[in-house]
Every structure is written in C-alpha cells, then in structure tokens.
Design a protein around this motif. Sequence first.
Motif, PDB file in Angstrom:
ATOM      1  N   LYS B  59       0.834  -1.205   0.000  1.00  0.00           N
ATOM      2  CA  LYS B  59       0.000   0.000   0.000  1.00  0.00           C
ATOM      3  C   LYS B  59       0.866   1.251   0.000  1.00  0.00           C
ATOM      4  CE  LYS B  59      -4.264  -1.511   2.166  1.00  0.00           C
ATOM      5  NZ  LYS B  59      -4.861  -1.826   3.464  1.00  0.00           N
ATOM      6  N   TYR B 116       3.379   2.661  -7.397  1.00  0.00           N
ATOM      7  CA  TYR B 116       2.169   2.032  -6.854  1.00  0.00           C
ATOM      8  C   TYR B 116       1.091   1.980  -7.932  1.00  0.00           C
ATOM      9  CZ  TYR B 116      -1.989   1.321  -4.015  1.00  0.00           C
ATOM     10  OH  TYR B 116      -3.159   0.833  -3.504  1.00  0.00           O
ATOM     11  N   ASP B 119       2.092  -0.633 -10.574  1.00  0.00           N
ATOM     12  CA  ASP B 119       1.974  -1.989 -10.024  1.00  0.00           C
ATOM     13  C   ASP B 119       0.534  -2.492 -10.125  1.00  0.00           C
ATOM     14  OD1 ASP B 119       4.631  -2.031  -9.434  1.00  0.00           O
ATOM     15  OD2 ASP B 119       4.395  -1.705  -7.264  1.00  0.00           O
ATOM     16  N   HIS B 120      -0.419  -1.565 -10.042  1.00  0.00           N
ATOM     17  CA  HIS B 120      -1.832  -1.955 -10.054  1.00  0.00           C
ATOM     18  C   HIS B 120      -2.507  -1.695 -11.387  1.00  0.00           C
ATOM     19  CE1 HIS B 120      -0.871  -1.704  -5.784  1.00  0.00           C
ATOM     20  NE2 HIS B 120      -1.823  -2.609  -5.629  1.00  0.00           N
ATOM     21  N   ASN B 121      -1.944  -0.814 -12.161  1.00  0.00           N
ATOM     22  CA  ASN B 121      -2.534  -0.436 -13.448  1.00  0.00           C
ATOM     23  C   ASN B 121      -1.395  -0.182 -14.433  1.00  0.00           C
ATOM     24  OD1 ASN B 121      -3.829   0.695 -15.604  1.00  0.00           O
ATOM     25  ND2 ASN B 121      -4.783   2.372 -14.459  1.00  0.00           N
TER      26      ASN B 121
END
Lengths: 745, 157
Positions: B59, B116, B119-121
């Motif tokens: 996170k 971040y 990593d997610h998109n």
Amino acid sequence: MKVVGQGLPRVEILEKVTGESVFGADVRLAAPILIGKILGSPHAHARIKSIDARKAERLPGVKAVVTAQDLPPVKYGRFVRDEEYFAHKKVRLVGDKIAAVAAIDEETAEEAIKLIKVEYEVLPHFTDGVEAMREGAALIHEEYDQYQALSMVEGRKGNICYHKQTVQGDTNRGFQEAERIFEHSFYAPMVHQTYIEPHAVLARVDASGKATVWVPTQAQFFIRASIAEIFQLPLIKVRVIPTEIGGGFGGKMLPTIEPAAVALARKSGMAVQIVMSRAEDFQVANPRTPCHLRYKTGVKLDGTIMAREVELVFGTGAYCGNGLVICQRAEMLASGPYRIPNVKIDLFCAYTNHANCGPYRAPSGPQISFASESQIDIIARELNLDPVEMRLKNAIEEGDTTPACGGPLKSVHAKETLLKAAEAAGWKERRREKNRGRGIALGYWLVGGMASSAGVKLNEDGTATVMTGVIDLSGTVTSLGQIVAEVLGVELDDVHVRTADSDFAPHSTISAGSQALRSMGSATKWAAEEVKKQIMEVAADKLEAEVSDLVVEGKRVYVKGSPERGLSLGQVGQLSLTHKRGPIVSIQSVSIFPNQPAISAHVTDVEVNPETGAVKVLRYVAAQDVGTAINPLSVMGQVQGAVIQGLGQALTEECIFQNGRMINPTFLDYKIFSSLDAPRVEVHLVEHAAEDGPFGAKGIGEPSIIPVPAAVANAVYDAVGVRISDLPLTAEKILMAIQEKNKSG
Amino acid sequence: MARRTKRIRVTVNGERYEKEVSPSKSLLDFLRMDLNLTGTKEGCGEGECGACSIIMNGKLVDSCLILTVEADGQKIQTIEGISRHDRLHPLQKAFAEKGAAQCGYCTPGMIMAAKYLLDHNPSPTAEQVLKAIAGNLCRCTGYGSIVDAVLSAAKER
C-alpha cells in the motif's frame, strides 16, 4: 551548435531519481549530531521584559542554550542595519528569534524550549503596510534614525523604511494630453514560496574556531558573509557547503536558522542540526511582499498611453532585509513593457509586524502585472479596442527605455512574443460560450547580471572539469557543462560540473534574478575559450603548426584540412604536464551586465461556475522570450513550473494573519496547486540570440510567473463580467461579485 | 534520560532489521535516522505533501503519519529499493529523460506513488496518472512532465 540547444537531462539527475542526493536534512557525520530548536516570539510586537533560560539549561540532555548574550552585539542588514539575530529588547514578529537550544534529541529540545521563560509587554502591531505608515502609528523601530543605512535608502521616516519617487517626463502634461484617465487600486497579499524542502542546516565549529555550515541555499557566498558578520569572523573562518536544494524560488537567500546552528555548535562543541517545521517555515521564512497598488493611466482614444502614475506600498516585514531588492525591481517594472512618455512612480517600503519578506520568483513582478495588466484590459474594453491591439500599440521596441532600466534596451521582442501567444491561442478565432472567458496579459522582466567567476580545467585524459560555486536551481549547472562542451568540442558526458563550496569555488553570483546563467555562463564560456587557446598552444608546438591553423572539434585538435595531423584532447592534457606552459586551466571573471527584457505573453481560457464562483483553467498558452535556449528541456520546465505556481497565486494562495500570526501555515489550508488543479501548459519559445549572455541566452527562472494572475483575472472578467482587484481570485470573492452584479444589473 | 522503547522487526527493501525504537517515533524518522535511508523526504510531517511516500505491504502510505511500532512485521519499500544494482527502474529512467525532476525533493515520493499506480494499473491514462499523484505536491515542474514520464515508463515496462 552541437551541445548547446540540446534538451539534455540534468547532470545530477540520477542522484535525484534514486534518492541519493543529499539535501539539507540529509547530511550525516561520523560524530553525533544534536538537534537544535528555536524559541520564537508568540507576539507580533512586544517589549521583552526578561528572559530566563536557567531551567532549560539544567534539563538533562540539553547541551547548549543560546540567546543574544552569546553573540557579539552586531546589528546587520544588507541595506539598513536594523536587525539583531536574537531579539533581546523587542520582538517585531511572531517567531522573532529569542533563544535556541541544542539537545540530544528532538523531544528534549522541544521540552527545553518550553522551559525558557520570557516576560513581554505587548505593543500594537501592524501586518498591513498602509496601516503601519499612518501618522501616529506605533513605531516598529523607535530608534530607526540611529540605524546605519546605505545612502541609496531614501526617505526613511517612522515605519517607512524606504520611499522613492521616480519621474520620467511630466505626468501632469501627459494627463492633460490624454483623452481618458483611468484610476484603479489593487492588492496582492503575502504568498509563500513553499519549496517542498523546508529550511534545514547542519553546523559544526572545529577546534580552530572555524564554522562549517551545510545548508540548502541559493546564495552560499551571501550566507557565508552574513554568518561572518554576525559572529565577527573573517570569511576564511566560515565555510558554507551547499547541499542539494529542494526548491528555493527566492526564499533561501537570507540567513534564517544558520547563525543559530553555528552559535549552538560553538557553545556545545558538537554538530547541530536545525530543520524548520512546515509551520515555522510559513511563519518566519521570507515570503513574497504583500503590496497595495494604485494605477492612474491617461490614454488617447486610439489606445496610446500618454501618462502613468503608479503608487506601490510594500509591507516588507519586521526588518528591511531584502526589501529594497523588491523596490528596486518594482521601480523598473511598474509602468510595464510599454513606451510611455510620462511616468511617475512612488515606492513605499513599510515596516510591518510579520516575517521579513524576501525575493520570491520575479520579486514584485506578479503583483505589478496583476494591477497594470488588469488595468490595460479595463482600458481596452472601455475604448472598444482589442486587448492585443492595445498592447501592440504601446509595447516597447528596440532602443526604447522604461524607468530605471539603465539605458536603451536591446534584444527587445515584446511584440513578437505577444503575437506568438495570441496566434498560438487562436486569439482571433474564438467562439463565445457561456461562463467561459479568455484573458491575455504581458509580463515584464529585465535580466541583468552580477559579478561572477568560474574556472575550467582540462584533465589529463581530455575530459574537463568546471569549477563553480553557483547553486543549481533551474538547471544552470547542466547548462554550464553544455557551454563548456560546446566550446571544447566534446560531449556533455566529457565535462564534470557540480557546485563546489565556498572554500574552493571562485566567487559566484546568487542563483536569483534569472541572471545566474547569464553571469556564470559568461564567465564559464570565457574560461573554456581560454582553455581552448591553451590546448591549441600546446598542440601547435607538438604538431609544428601555427595556432591559427588548428581546429578543436570531436574531442581532438588538428590541422585545418588534414584531420590526421592532430592529437586527442587526452594527449594534449598529458603533454601539457611536460610542456613549458604547464597544466591547462583558466579562471575568468565577469562583472555587471546591461539589462535586457525577457518578455512573457500569456493567454488563458477559463470557465467560471456561476453557482459557486469556482474557476477552472481550461487552457494555458505561454510565450516566452528566452534569447537562446541553452537547454530547452530545462527552459520548458521553468516556464511550465512558473505558470502553475502563478496559478496558485492567482486563484488559491494567501498567507492569512490573525494577531500577527499566520493562521493557515499548512498545505491543507494554504492551497498550492496539485496535479488535479494544474492544466497542461502550452509553451512557445521566442528564440533570438541576445546581444550578450552566453551564446545569446537570457534568463528563464522567473519571468514566466509574472503575467499569470493578470491573465486569469482578465479571463474571469471575460467569462462573467466581474473584476476582482485583490488576489487571490477565490470562488467566494467571484461569487459575491457575481451576486452584486446581478443585484445591480 | 530513560525512555521506554519497543523492539520491532521490519523488512525494508528486502533487508531484515530488528531495532529498539521509541513508541512515538514516526516511520519516516526511523527510515531516515535509524536506517539512514534519507531518500524518503519530509516536507510537512502532516501527511499533506507526499514527499515521504513509501510502499508498505503493497500500500502507498505517508511514512510521516505511521508510527514505527505500527510497521512491526511489515514489508517496506522505499526509493532506495526500486532500482536493482545499477539498473534503474523504468520510472527513474523516464523521470530523468522527461525533465520530471527539477529540484528533486518531491521526486522519491512521486516515483513511489507512480510505482504504486503502475503496479496496479500497468497502462494508465493521463487522467489516472494525475489522480494517482494527487497526494504528492511538486512546486517545480507543474506536473506535466511527471505525467509524461509515468506514461512513458508504462510503455517501457
């Protein structure tokens, strides 16, 4: 040109993207470091009745407590000697320094600060310049007439620490000749640079009494001189080591916490670090001077400006500090980039009970442009003239002068810059839409130059090293490397350039005023040219050729027309060590440069929400006259960043005071633009090599912030027909003005 | 002065540490002072500027708002942990090339926020990049070059 003009990444960029760069608070030493804290006044204006630090001194873990008693009784100040480092008789702003402590950790230092007892007699205070100047106002400096001041500091009286009137032509006659006269008042409040790195310092005093100070500063030689003066030391007993600097924008030039760190280090015998909290930084560092502006302008019906009278009142803060720098700038900029036969400018710099204001990116520029360019817009509308045409009619041209500009101006491209912005924005082809508006404004800035020196040496392998003490804010250091690479016919990778400290660098100008590259770049270029001459001299002997027949290019020196008859620069570097002239090196100096205008022209499209008053910036076009862009990547970055900063000043930013205390000293309450607020900035460069400056470069750090508030204000008027004359243009002010207009409408 | 301390175990950039820390110490101070990982910066100490952004257990967080004791048993990644040996992370390369770092002070936090996101998109739009870095203030660039850098790094990956 091969290297100059390339948008190359900054030379220090890898350290920055990996987190390796050492900023002010990142310096570590083998020896333990104490944490220093400063006790600031809770009152904006008060007499000090007593200071008792005994309890703090006795607190376990406290290694030093310092007050005015620990420093020589020195009054200092660049223009007026009105400041003592630690207050002992009076405090004149919330946060005025009274004492400092150094302890083994932050908690102990904070506890010790609370144990220092100070008794005050509170006095009336002023955070507004006009109020402070009123007849009979309590004096912020009762003994002002006993202060030493430079002879240029005219008109000191009571809370007025500077008043100057500048006249060109005869404004009375000008107003008589005018067909319409317009008078307007404006206000621009204090705003803060809000570099993301707060002020930080680490100091150590060695056994010989020499102070070493690691600090992120824009002006290492000025900080060195200030510390030497405050401690009454020769300059060689103070070494300033500039760290990487996390933004300055003018706010990191005056000494703030550095002398306290030195005093604590001296008394404790240990290294001491002080880092300002964000709130302290907002409260006491050197923000942009709040300013009241009155403009009276007389025009012919065709838009020709006949006369302009300007009155500016700056509230400089508790001490004069750099207040005169702002006034001197304002004198040059106040009437705008226009050819006006009759001008009168009255400048007042008033003491006020808040932080000592300092330069902030284009000191006085955005305030002046906001007033001047709002008024030009009003006049154009009243006369039914196109705002672009009105400006074109009056804009300065080659050889014109404006007040205090220092002589006929050269390399003037005001009209071209204006037209470039208008054309890029499609000024003429616009379609009207409800609640949407378009505004245009000009920015006026003059780039000069200051005494500077720099060195270049050729290493034994043909690489080159630049010796400079200039602080890198806007990419200056990279540009210096590009200049040297260009002159020596090598790549940027073959040149090492980083900022050296005050013990080892030749004197460098401050990184401020958009003149660092012009000054330092010139000195560096001359040094590189001298190095090139020396290279040719050594090579000529070896090659048995005339110096005039040699070419230096592609990392080699060779005989014109026969490239095989040559030497690599590495060979020359080696040869120089046994040649009669010795190692190849040169240090060159430059002095003052004439001023040249660096004009900005901005066009913006905004949408105003009629229900809330909120402004959304839909489009932003910025044209900037830059001379030659040594590094277009850096130049574009400066323009884009300046515009977004300017939008904050236009729409959201303001230091708000209550009882002399700034009540919004957080990023939550002092709103700078985030990624969600910022529009894309379309940048258009006007490039003509300027008459002097390295390869014809002008300055770029500041000018592009200047026209932003005016462009936005003019666009808001165009959108909803309300004229806001005090910054920032908050939704609240706009909504109230819309309601007022509807009521009367 | 004797102050209470607590022993914690934490993994930072793949290295395991066991340390005695004061219960009031922020994770930011722990990283900077105890581990000397000074790449993570303090800009406000109040969670408003994002200069101290790090990734904790996958996170994105402001390390100034987290107590070190809360990081006990957690996995942390800072700017120092995203390049391997001399191989830069594509974001670092793109930030360098696009002029997305000027003074460089917000850069480590900004790169962590961008990482971040990626990593997610892995292929965000410009709009999504603007949202992802909305908690990270930059006073130098005006954000445009940062968006360009993130989009360019996304393509590179």
